[in-house]
Design an enzyme around this catalytic site. Structure first.
Site, mmCIF file in Angstrom:
data_model
loop_
_atom_site.group_PDB
_atom_site.id
_atom_site.type_symbol
_atom_site.label_atom_id
_atom_site.label_comp_id
_atom_site.label_asym_id
_atom_site.label_seq_id
_atom_site.Cartn_x
_atom_site.Cartn_y
_atom_site.Cartn_z
ATOM 1 N N TYR A 53 0.834 -1.202 0.000
ATOM 2 C CA TYR A 53 0.000 0.000 0.000
ATOM 3 C C TYR A 53 0.872 1.256 0.000
ATOM 4 C CZ TYR A 53 -4.287 -2.656 1.013
ATOM 5 O OH TYR A 53 -5.347 -3.510 0.960
ATOM 6 N N SER A 211 -13.852 -3.522 0.132
ATOM 7 C CA SER A 211 -14.669 -2.787 -0.847
ATOM 8 C C SER A 211 -16.162 -2.990 -0.578
ATOM 9 C CB SER A 211 -14.330 -3.211 -2.282
ATOM 10 O OG SER A 211 -14.801 -2.270 -3.221
ATOM 11 N N PRO A 212 -16.615 -2.754 0.661
ATOM 12 C CA PRO A 212 -18.027 -3.000 0.979
ATOM 13 C C PRO A 212 -18.994 -2.085 0.238
ATOM 14 C CG PRO A 212 -16.937 -1.851 2.775
ATOM 15 C CD PRO A 212 -15.870 -2.254 1.824
ATOM 16 N N GLY A 216 -17.160 2.873 -3.881
ATOM 17 C CA GLY A 216 -17.978 4.080 -3.859
ATOM 18 C C GLY A 216 -19.241 3.985 -4.681
ATOM 19 N N LEU A 217 -19.405 2.915 -5.453
ATOM 20 C CA LEU A 217 -20.595 2.761 -6.288
ATOM 21 C C LEU A 217 -21.870 2.821 -5.458
ATOM 22 C CD1 LEU A 217 -21.704 2.031 -9.167
ATOM 23 C CD2 LEU A 217 -21.705 -0.353 -8.403
ATOM 24 N N LEU A 218 -21.831 2.236 -4.239
ATOM 25 C CA LEU A 218 -23.010 2.155 -3.387
ATOM 26 C C LEU A 218 -23.070 3.282 -2.361
ATOM 27 C CD1 LEU A 218 -22.784 -1.706 -2.890
ATOM 28 C CD2 LEU A 218 -24.453 -0.485 -4.314
ATOM 29 N N GLY A 220 -23.826 6.526 -3.064
ATOM 30 C CA GLY A 220 -24.463 7.693 -3.669
ATOM 31 C C GLY A 220 -23.749 8.149 -4.923
#
Length: 328
Positions: A53, A211-212, A216-218, A220
């Protein structure tokens, strides 16, 4: 804060795990320090990183940042359950990647130096190495645990049968083996429900969902794109998935609006409601995102909302574990 055991161990971890992928990269070092201090003050004791990372600056940068934060003292290191990872190449040299005994031990030593610590609580195999015999992997991990440098061993991105194979090999050596599996898991990506989660529950392995919010798709995504405030949503996995799931995401955001709830909090609450899930690995860039994730801990989605989410983002096949998901 809510705490739970890490799989079948007695180790207590927060129901939210602070992922560090954005620290020092999308958040400055002072802001990253403030975010980690706030998380710790609010009871988040589970931090996750990886040896590679911070590659945008140089591989190992994020571990170095954590090491500087620990060096401030105040019980920071003692309070944190720290996970890092081994597998990905740290250079172009042939033995500087994978899960050979040589690389596992060398990688652990390098991570300890960067992290400015004497021990790693959870040393995770970042991916399965099909060339590495389990006898070699467990010999190296046993050595590190006997030396006190590693407390527990975890996996990440393993298939269900890899978990079973690895755990059976560990049990033959009378070694604790795998105590956690970190997999991508969210409303859009539900493949782990087929075999990874059932295998993990059978062997007492904690499931950590990375990636829950699907990058960022979920969280908003459509609203942020319209407002011009999208960051992660406009790139990577979220941008690619949006092309395929735009209609479902639009309906999802409409549902969240009708409930008066933030989409990110609904997405995290759904992950935390799943059987076998110990914690989502969140990746906040600022305190507002951290606050949102912590609010999700208190959110209980009604059965009718869970059912509607299943309609918008159907499980794989017939739903549930295999083989029933694809057979009679």
């Amino acid at each position: 804060m809510q705490y739970t055991a890490l799989g079948r161990t007695a180790l207590q971890v927060s129901r939210v795990c602070l992922g560090t992928l954005n620290l020092g990269v999308r958040a400055s070092e002072p802001d990253s320090f403030a975010l980690m201090d706030t998380a710790l003050d609010r009871g988040v004791n589970f931090f996750d990183t990886a040896n590679q990372y911070g590659w945008q600056k140089h591989k190992g940068y994020t571990e170095e940042l954590l090491g500087r934060w620990f060096a401030q003292g105040g019980g920071r290191r003692e309070k944190v359950v720290l996970g890092t990872k081994v597998f990905n190449p740290m250079s172009d040299w042939p033995n500087d990647s994978g899960l050979s005994a040589r690389h596992i031990i060398a990688s652990c030593e390098a991570s300890l130096r960067r992290l400015n610590t004497d021990w790693i609580d959870l040393f995770q195999m970042h991916h399965v190495d099909r060339q590495a015999p389990w006898e070699e992997v467990w010999q190296a991990m046993e050595t590190l645990t006997l030396q006190g440098k590693v407390r527990y061993v975890g996996s990440s991105n393993f298939a269900g049968w890899h978990i079973a194979e690895g755990q059976e090999a560990a049990e033959r050596r009378r070694f604790l083996g795998i105590v956690s599996e970190q997999s991508v898991y969210n409303l859009v990506t539900r493949h782990v429900e087929l075999e990874v989660i059932p295998a993990s529950r059978r062997y007492g392995v904690a499931v950590l969902a990375w990636s829950p919010l699907h990058g960022g798709l979920l969280g908003g995504a459509l609203r942020k794109l319209a407002d011009g405030t999208a960051v992660k949503t406009a790139q990577g996995r979220a941008a690619q998935a949006l092309d395929r799931h735009r209609e479902a995401v639009a309906s999802y955001e409409k549902l969240c609006d009708s409930l008066g709830l933030d989409p990110a909090e609904v997405g995290l609450a759904w992950v935390m409601s799943r059987p076998g899930v110990t914690a989502p690995v969140i990746g906040p860039r600022d305190l507002a995102q951290l606050d949102s994730a912590l609010r999700a801990l208190e959110l209980r989605l009604p059965d009718e909302v869970l059912a509607e989410l299943d309609v918008l983002f159907p499980p794989v096949g017939n739903g549930g574990p295999g083989p029933e998901a694809w057979a009679w």
